[in-house]
Design an enzyme around this catalytic site. Sequence first.
Site, PDB file in Angstrom:
ATOM      1  N   ARG A 158       0.810  -1.229   0.000  1.00  0.00           N
ATOM      2  CA  ARG A 158       0.000   0.000   0.000  1.00  0.00           C
ATOM      3  C   ARG A 158       0.841   1.276   0.000  1.00  0.00           C
ATOM      4  NH1 ARG A 158      -3.109  -2.977   3.483  1.00  0.00           N
ATOM      5  NH2 ARG A 158      -4.985  -3.745   2.482  1.00  0.00           N
ATOM      6  N   LYS A 204       3.446  11.692 -11.437  1.00  0.00           N
ATOM      7  CA  LYS A 204       2.578  10.811 -12.230  1.00  0.00           C
ATOM      8  C   LYS A 204       3.330   9.514 -12.478  1.00  0.00           C
ATOM      9  CE  LYS A 204       0.041  13.772 -15.385  1.00  0.00           C
ATOM     10  NZ  LYS A 204      -0.271  13.807 -16.824  1.00  0.00           N
ATOM     11  N   GLU A 257      10.777  18.709 -24.743  1.00  0.00           N
ATOM     12  CA  GLU A 257       9.999  19.063 -23.544  1.00  0.00           C
ATOM     13  C   GLU A 257      10.611  20.287 -22.849  1.00  0.00           C
ATOM     14  OE1 GLU A 257       7.206  17.549 -22.892  1.00  0.00           O
ATOM     15  OE2 GLU A 257       7.348  15.491 -23.648  1.00  0.00           O
ATOM     16  N   LYS A 279       8.456  23.173 -14.207  1.00  0.00           N
ATOM     17  CA  LYS A 279       7.504  22.061 -14.078  1.00  0.00           C
ATOM     18  C   LYS A 279       7.021  21.950 -12.630  1.00  0.00           C
ATOM     19  CE  LYS A 279       5.853  17.625 -14.962  1.00  0.00           C
ATOM     20  NZ  LYS A 279       5.957  16.293 -15.483  1.00  0.00           N
ATOM     21  N   GLU A 322      -3.810  17.666 -11.778  1.00  0.00           N
ATOM     22  CA  GLU A 322      -4.287  18.018 -13.110  1.00  0.00           C
ATOM     23  C   GLU A 322      -5.740  18.469 -13.132  1.00  0.00           C
ATOM     24  OE1 GLU A 322      -3.751  15.218 -16.607  1.00  0.00           O
ATOM     25  OE2 GLU A 322      -1.924  16.404 -16.642  1.00  0.00           O
ATOM     26  N   ARG A 346      -2.253  22.461 -14.832  1.00  0.00           N
ATOM     27  CA  ARG A 346      -1.282  21.470 -15.287  1.00  0.00           C
ATOM     28  C   ARG A 346      -1.476  21.125 -16.769  1.00  0.00           C
ATOM     29  NH1 ARG A 346       1.126  16.479 -11.618  1.00  0.00           N
ATOM     30  NH2 ARG A 346       2.368  15.578 -13.261  1.00  0.00           N
ATOM     31  N   ASN A 377       0.561  20.208 -21.564  1.00  0.00           N
ATOM     32  CA  ASN A 377       0.198  19.428 -22.757  1.00  0.00           C
ATOM     33  C   ASN A 377       0.397  20.192 -24.049  1.00  0.00           C
ATOM     34  OD1 ASN A 377      -0.506  17.192 -21.287  1.00  0.00           O
ATOM     35  ND2 ASN A 377      -2.621  17.869 -21.012  1.00  0.00           N
ATOM     36  N   HIS A 396       1.005  18.470 -27.332  1.00  0.00           N
ATOM     37  CA  HIS A 396       0.735  17.044 -27.126  1.00  0.00           C
ATOM     38  C   HIS A 396      -0.573  16.549 -27.768  1.00  0.00           C
ATOM     39  CE1 HIS A 396       4.118  17.259 -24.456  1.00  0.00           C
ATOM     40  NE2 HIS A 396       4.018  15.979 -24.127  1.00  0.00           N
ATOM     41  N   HIS A 417       0.572  13.495 -29.628  1.00  0.00           N
ATOM     42  CA  HIS A 417       0.179  12.128 -29.242  1.00  0.00           C
ATOM     43  C   HIS A 417      -0.447  11.388 -30.416  1.00  0.00           C
ATOM     44  CE1 HIS A 417      -0.003  12.665 -24.608  1.00  0.00           C
ATOM     45  NE2 HIS A 417       1.085  11.999 -24.976  1.00  0.00           N
ATOM     46  N   HIS A 447       8.900  10.232 -28.615  1.00  0.00           N
ATOM     47  CA  HIS A 447       7.881  11.119 -28.051  1.00  0.00           C
ATOM     48  C   HIS A 447       8.215  12.602 -28.310  1.00  0.00           C
ATOM     49  CE1 HIS A 447       4.818  12.579 -25.324  1.00  0.00           C
ATOM     50  NE2 HIS A 447       5.738  13.249 -24.652  1.00  0.00           N
TER      51      HIS A 447
HETATM   52  N1  LIG Z   1       5.333  10.600 -15.426  1.00  0.00           N
HETATM   53  C1  LIG Z   1       5.297  11.644 -16.222  1.00  0.00           C
HETATM   54  O1  LIG Z   1       4.895  12.729 -15.856  1.00  0.00           O
HETATM   55  C2  LIG Z   1       5.793  11.479 -17.628  1.00  0.00           C
HETATM   56  C3  LIG Z   1       6.019  12.600 -18.419  1.00  0.00           C
HETATM   57  C4  LIG Z   1       6.525  12.420 -19.699  1.00  0.00           C
HETATM   58  C5  LIG Z   1       6.804  11.135 -20.149  1.00  0.00           C
HETATM   59  N2  LIG Z   1       6.568  10.062 -19.352  1.00  0.00           N
HETATM   60  C6  LIG Z   1       6.894   8.695 -19.789  1.00  0.00           C
HETATM   61  O2  LIG Z   1       8.290   8.596 -19.946  1.00  0.00           O
HETATM   62  C7  LIG Z   1       8.575   7.577 -20.885  1.00  0.00           C
HETATM   63  C8  LIG Z   1       9.637   8.044 -21.831  1.00  0.00           C
HETATM   64  O3  LIG Z   1      10.802   8.328 -21.114  1.00  0.00           O
HETATM   65  P1  LIG Z   1      12.238   8.241 -21.796  1.00  0.00           P
HETATM   66  O4  LIG Z   1      12.235   9.032 -23.035  1.00  0.00           O
HETATM   67  O5  LIG Z   1      13.233   8.517 -20.751  1.00  0.00           O
HETATM   68  O6  LIG Z   1      12.245   6.715 -22.269  1.00  0.00           O
HETATM   69  P2  LIG Z   1      13.077   5.446 -21.756  1.00  0.00           P
HETATM   70  O7  LIG Z   1      13.014   5.298 -20.305  1.00  0.00           O
HETATM   71  O8  LIG Z   1      12.625   4.322 -22.605  1.00  0.00           O
HETATM   72  O9  LIG Z   1      14.582   5.822 -22.141  1.00  0.00           O
HETATM   73  C9  LIG Z   1      14.939   5.996 -23.491  1.00  0.00           C
HETATM   74  C10 LIG Z   1      16.057   5.019 -23.884  1.00  0.00           C
HETATM   75  O10 LIG Z   1      17.291   5.483 -23.352  1.00  0.00           O
HETATM   76  C11 LIG Z   1      17.892   4.489 -22.525  1.00  0.00           C
HETATM   77  N3  LIG Z   1      18.611   5.235 -21.494  1.00  0.00           N
HETATM   78  C12 LIG Z   1      18.095   6.009 -20.517  1.00  0.00           C
HETATM   79  N4  LIG Z   1      19.075   6.645 -19.859  1.00  0.00           N
HETATM   80  C13 LIG Z   1      20.243   6.269 -20.421  1.00  0.00           C
HETATM   81  C14 LIG Z   1      21.607   6.607 -20.195  1.00  0.00           C
HETATM   82  N5  LIG Z   1      21.966   7.509 -19.287  1.00  0.00           N
HETATM   83  N6  LIG Z   1      22.542   6.002 -20.960  1.00  0.00           N
HETATM   84  C15 LIG Z   1      22.183   5.125 -21.932  1.00  0.00           C
HETATM   85  N7  LIG Z   1      20.922   4.786 -22.219  1.00  0.00           N
HETATM   86  C16 LIG Z   1      19.960   5.362 -21.470  1.00  0.00           C
HETATM   87  C17 LIG Z   1      16.767   3.606 -22.086  1.00  0.00           C
HETATM   88  O11 LIG Z   1      17.195   2.325 -21.759  1.00  0.00           O
HETATM   89  C18 LIG Z   1      15.866   3.625 -23.324  1.00  0.00           C
HETATM   90  O12 LIG Z   1      16.363   2.708 -24.267  1.00  0.00           O
HETATM   91  C19 LIG Z   1       7.263   7.227 -21.558  1.00  0.00           C
HETATM   92  O13 LIG Z   1       6.818   5.999 -21.080  1.00  0.00           O
HETATM   93  C20 LIG Z   1       6.326   8.340 -21.119  1.00  0.00           C
HETATM   94  O14 LIG Z   1       4.991   7.915 -21.019  1.00  0.00           O
HETATM   95  C21 LIG Z   1       6.083  10.205 -18.105  1.00  0.00           C
HETATM   96 ZN   LIG Z   2       5.549  14.812 -23.242  1.00  0.00          ZN
END
Ligand SMILES: NC(=O)c1ccc[n+]([C@@H]2O[C@H](COP(=O)([O-])OP(=O)(O)OC[C@H]3O[C@@H](n4cnc5c(N)ncnc54)[C@H](O)[C@@H]3O)[C@@H](O)[C@H]2O)c1
Ligand SMILES: [Zn+2]
Length: 362
Positions: free
Chosen positions: A120, A142, A184, A226, A236, A240, A244, A247, A251, A263
Site C-alpha cells: 500500500r 505521475k 519538452e 515544471k 491536473e 497542469r 500538454n 501534445h 500524441h 515522443h
Molecule cells: N510521469 C510523467 O509525468 C511522464 C512525463 C513524460 C513522459 N513520461 C513517460 O516517460 C517515458 C519516456 O521516457 P524516456 O524518453 O526517458 O524513455 P526510456 O526510459 O525508454 O529511455 C529511453 C532510452 O534510453 C535508454 N537510457 C536512458 N538513460 C540512459 C543513459 N543515461 N545512458 C544510456 N541509455 C539510457 C533507455 O534504456 C531507453 O532505451 C514514456 O513511457 C512516457 O509515457 C512520463
Molecule cells: Zn511529453
Amino acid sequence: MLKLNVDLGERSYPIYITTNYDSIAKSIQDARLKGKLVLITDTNVEKYQANDCISAFKGSGYQVEKFVIESGEKNKNLDTVKEIYHFLLGLKLDRNATLIALGGGVVGDIVGFVAATFLRGINFIQIPTSLLAQSDSSVGGKVGVDFEGSKNIIGAFYQPRFVYINVNTLKTLPKRELQSGLAEVVKHGIIKDEEFYEYIDYNCEKILKLDEGVLQYLVKINCSIKGEVVEKDEKEGGLRAILNFGHTIGHAIETVMDFKLLHGECVSLGMIGALRMSEYLDIIDNGTVNKIKNTLEKIGLPTSIQNVDVDKIYDQMFYDKKLIGNKLNFILLRKKIGEVIQFTVDDEQLIKRAIKSLKESL
Ligand SMILES: NC(=O)c1ccc[n+]([C@@H]2O[C@H](COP(=O)([O-])OP(=O)(O)OC[C@H]3O[C@@H](n4cnc5c(N)ncnc54)[C@H](O)[C@@H]3O)[C@@H](O)[C@H]2O)c1
Ligand SMILES: [Zn+2]
C-alpha cells in the site's frame, strides 16, 4: 550541488542537481530513509550507469539490491510490474524499504507505480538518466503503466522522496534520445518563460555538446518551471494542462506513426501544429512561429513530416479525447512566448489545416 524544492505540503521533496553520484548517500540520510534499498533499472542503463551508482551507495556503507527490467516502452506494462512484485516479495521487505528508480521515464513510471502499490505504498526515489526524465517525467508524481494499447492508462499520483539528477548520465544517452528530451525543455520555455526559451536558443550548441554548467542550469530552470506548475495543480485539475502544449497533435502522430518516432519528436511536430493554429487564429505572428521552428531545427528535431495522413491524425485525436473524456482542447500560444491559453477548438477545417501544414516545410 544545486537544490530545488517541490512544495506539496507533507509530500514536499527536494530535487538535487549535480554532476556525479557522490552525494547520493547523503541525500538518503537527509531524507531519513532507513530501510532496505532496492535499485531497479533497465538493461541499457544497467550497462552504462548502474555500477557507478551502486558503488557510490556502497562507498558510504549502504547495501543495495538490484533488479533489471528489459528496456523499452513495450515493457511498461503490468507483466513487468508483476516481475518486480515477485522480486520484492522474495526480499521480505517491510514498509521502510525504498525503491530507487535508476533510468529514463519508463523505469521511473513503472517503479513509481510499484512503490505506490506495494504494501500500500513504500518510499521511492528517482535518479533519472534520460533528459526526458530529468526535465519532465521524474518531477510531478505521475506514475503508471500502459495497458492493452493505451498509454499510461493505469496509474497513480505518487510523489518520490527526492529526485537526484546527475547530468553527466546524459553522456551515455543516445543523441537522438537527448534531442527528443529537449523538445519538452523547449516546451517549458515556450509555455512559461521567454527568458529561459532565449537561453536554450542561444546555448543549443553547448547543450548538444553536454556542457556540464549549461546542463545543470538548464535542468534547474526546467524543473522549477515544471515543479511550479505541479505545486499549483498536483492532480491536473486545470493549470497542469498547459504542460500538454504540443501534445494533442503530438500524441496522435505518435500513435498513427506506430511509435516509430520518439515522443519528443512528435511533441516537436505537435508544437509546430499548435503554433500554426495560433497563427491562423491571428493570436501570434508568423515571426514567432518561425523563430521557434528554427530553435527546434537547430536542436535537430523534426518540424515537418511528409508521409502522414491528415484525416487519420484528426480521427486519432478524437479517439484520444474519448479515452480521456475531455473536449478537444488545445494549449495555444498567445501574443508572445511564455503566454499560453487553453482553447477548445471545434473547427475541423482549422485543425486539419494546421496538421496539413506539417507536410510542407514552410
Ligand atoms: N510521469 C510523467 O509525468 C511522464 C512525463 C513524460 C513522459 N513520461 C513517460 O516517460 C517515458 C519516456 O521516457 P524516456 O524518453 O526517458 O524513455 P526510456 O526510459 O525508454 O529511455 C529511453 C532510452 O534510453 C535508454 N537510457 C536512458 N538513460 C540512459 C543513459 N543515461 N545512458 C544510456 N541509455 C539510457 C533507455 O534504456 C531507453 O532505451 C514514456 O513511457 C512516457 O509515457 C512520463
Ligand atoms: Zn511529453
